[in-house]
Write a protein that holds these residues in place. Structure first.
Motif, short mmCIF file in Angstrom:
data_model
loop_
_atom_site.label_atom_id
_atom_site.label_comp_id
_atom_site.label_asym_id
_atom_site.label_seq_id
_atom_site.Cartn_x
_atom_site.Cartn_y
_atom_site.Cartn_z
N ALA A 81 -31.62 14.97 29.85
CA ALA A 81 -32.42 14.20 30.79
C ALA A 81 -31.62 13.01 31.31
N HIS A 82 -32.01 12.55 32.49
CA HIS A 82 -31.34 11.42 33.13
C HIS A 82 -32.40 10.69 33.94
N SER A 83 -32.30 9.36 33.98
CA SER A 83 -33.35 8.61 34.66
C SER A 83 -33.40 8.92 36.16
N ASP A 84 -32.24 9.20 36.77
CA ASP A 84 -32.20 9.43 38.22
C ASP A 84 -32.01 10.89 38.61
N GLU A 85 -31.76 11.75 37.65
CA GLU A 85 -31.45 13.14 37.99
C GLU A 85 -32.49 14.06 37.35
N GLN A 86 -32.57 15.26 37.92
CA GLN A 86 -33.43 16.26 37.29
C GLN A 86 -32.75 16.75 36.01
N GLY A 87 -33.51 16.83 34.97
CA GLY A 87 -32.94 17.30 33.72
C GLY A 87 -32.79 18.82 33.71
N PHE A 88 -32.22 19.34 32.66
CA PHE A 88 -32.10 20.79 32.54
C PHE A 88 -32.04 21.16 31.07
N GLY A 89 -32.23 22.43 30.80
CA GLY A 89 -32.25 22.86 29.41
C GLY A 89 -31.63 24.23 29.20
N ILE A 90 -31.19 24.48 27.98
CA ILE A 90 -30.66 25.79 27.59
C ILE A 90 -31.37 26.16 26.29
N GLY A 91 -31.67 27.43 26.14
CA GLY A 91 -32.26 27.85 24.89
C GLY A 91 -31.89 29.28 24.57
N GLY A 92 -32.22 29.70 23.36
CA GLY A 92 -31.93 31.08 22.99
C GLY A 92 -32.22 31.34 21.53
N THR A 93 -31.76 32.49 21.10
CA THR A 93 -32.00 32.97 19.73
C THR A 93 -30.66 33.20 19.04
N ILE A 94 -30.62 32.86 17.77
CA ILE A 94 -29.41 33.12 17.01
C ILE A 94 -29.46 34.55 16.47
N LEU A 95 -28.49 35.37 16.88
CA LEU A 95 -28.51 36.79 16.55
C LEU A 95 -27.75 37.08 15.26
N ASP A 96 -26.70 36.31 15.02
CA ASP A 96 -25.90 36.57 13.83
C ASP A 96 -25.18 35.29 13.42
N LEU A 97 -25.05 35.11 12.11
CA LEU A 97 -24.35 33.94 11.58
C LEU A 97 -23.49 34.38 10.41
N LYS A 98 -22.24 33.95 10.42
CA LYS A 98 -21.40 34.16 9.26
C LYS A 98 -20.73 32.81 9.01
N PRO A 99 -21.24 32.04 8.04
CA PRO A 99 -20.79 30.66 7.86
C PRO A 99 -19.27 30.52 7.87
N GLY A 100 -18.79 29.59 8.66
CA GLY A 100 -17.37 29.30 8.75
C GLY A 100 -16.59 30.31 9.58
N THR A 101 -17.24 31.35 10.08
CA THR A 101 -16.52 32.42 10.75
C THR A 101 -17.04 32.74 12.14
N ARG A 102 -18.36 32.92 12.24
CA ARG A 102 -18.88 33.47 13.50
C ARG A 102 -20.32 33.05 13.77
N ILE A 103 -20.61 32.82 15.06
CA ILE A 103 -21.99 32.59 15.51
C ILE A 103 -22.21 33.50 16.72
N VAL A 104 -23.31 34.23 16.73
CA VAL A 104 -23.68 35.00 17.92
C VAL A 104 -25.07 34.54 18.35
N HIS A 105 -25.20 34.15 19.61
CA HIS A 105 -26.52 33.73 20.08
C HIS A 105 -26.73 34.13 21.53
N THR A 106 -28.00 34.20 21.93
CA THR A 106 -28.31 34.41 23.34
C THR A 106 -28.38 33.05 24.01
N GLU A 107 -28.18 33.04 25.32
CA GLU A 107 -28.19 31.76 26.04
C GLU A 107 -28.86 31.97 27.39
N LEU A 108 -29.85 31.13 27.65
CA LEU A 108 -30.55 31.22 28.93
C LEU A 108 -30.80 29.83 29.47
N PHE A 109 -30.33 29.59 30.69
CA PHE A 109 -30.59 28.32 31.36
C PHE A 109 -32.02 28.35 31.91
#
Lengths: 158, 113
Positions: A69-97
């Motif tokens: 968010a910004h006082s003078d600008e339109q804010g924006f967001g990203i969200g998604g789901t975490i599909l896979d996690l391997k600590p210290g090695t890998r992250i797989v997630h979906t991403e949608l603006f």
């Protein structure tokens, strides 16, 4: 060898890949990507921007959501789901603006590879539709432009 | 690039509607009216988006009798290249910020050892 802090960028039909090195262990870089308190510290934009929402459920199937968010600008967001996690090695997630984004939902795979205290991170953004990547990159100038990746590569190289 | 320019670019490209407006302008100049058509948005809302793009130097408006068409400032392909450049810069800055966070983490771990 100290980490190469420049951001490398590769492009293929279905994917964009960012490559970056960090002077830290793979575990530390991984944690900075999966702990909401740490994420907020570095994902925050330039001065003037805030993050009213920064949630990250650190588990497979968990959701995350980042809102700027910004006082003078339109804010924006990203969200998604975490599909896979391997600590210290890998992250797989979906991403949608939020909103009418042209890219639609993408799948982002982030690999962490440590060698002698330096971690190489490869962040690969995969699109369902190869046209989308061109649209996203070239701000949608596909119709009639006949713009090839070669043209674009040449331009970027200049 | 001055920080305020970078801020303006960040704001301009962060928003999906603005990216869609740039995409439309890549096919030729358009009035606010024409730009508003594909969106479920009012003209003042589109006008506001165009102002942000103007401030970032991505588009200009010219006066043509009663019309004030908006057009891409750079030639489209150059704009595409600069889009990539800006997108990359966004991540570059975020990862530079991550370097600082990692340094903090390392310092904390040292302290607690």
């Amino acid at each position: 060898m100290p980490a190469d802090r420049s951001l490398k960028f590769e492009r293929s039909n279905h994917a964009l890949t960012f490559v970056r090195q960090f002077d830290a262990t793979a575990d530390q870089v991984y944690r900075a990507h999966t702990d909401a308190n740490l994420i907020r510290k570095w994902l925050l934009g330039p001065p003037g921007w805030s993050m009213p929402e920064c949630t990250h459920e650190n588990r497979i199937g968990g959701k995350y959501r980042y809102v700027w968010a910004h006082s003078d600008e339109q804010g924006f967001g990203i969200g998604g789901t975490i599909l896979d996690l391997k600590p210290g090695t890998r992250i797989v997630h979906t991403e949608l603006f939020d909103g009418v984004d042209m890219g639609g939902e993408t799948i982002v795979t982030t690999h962490f590879d440590e060698d002698g205290g330096v971690t190489t991170m490869r962040m690969c953004v995969i699109y369902d539709n190869p046209d989308v990547i061109e649209a996203a990159l070239a701000t949608g100038m596909t119709d009639g432009m006949q713009m090839s990746y070669e043209n674009l590569d040449r331009l970027v190289a200049n | 690039m001055r920080p305020e320019t970078l801020d303006a670019t960040f704001a301009a490209l962060a928003d999906p509607t603005r990216r869609a407006i740039l995409a439309r302008l890549a096919t030729g100049e358009a009035t606010i009216n024409e730009l508003a058509e594909p969106f479920a948005m009012s003209q003042p809302a589109i006008s506001k988006h165009v102002k942000v793009l103007e401030r970032a130097g991505l588009v200009t408006r010219r006066i043509d009798a009663q019309r004030r068409p908006v057009r891409l400032e750079a030639e489209p392909m150059k704009a595409a290249a600069s889009w990539i450049d800006d997108y990359r810069k966004f991540w570059e800055r975020r990862f530079d910020a991550l370097d600082a966070v990692l340094d903090e983490m390392k310092a904390e771990e040292k302290k607690s050892r």
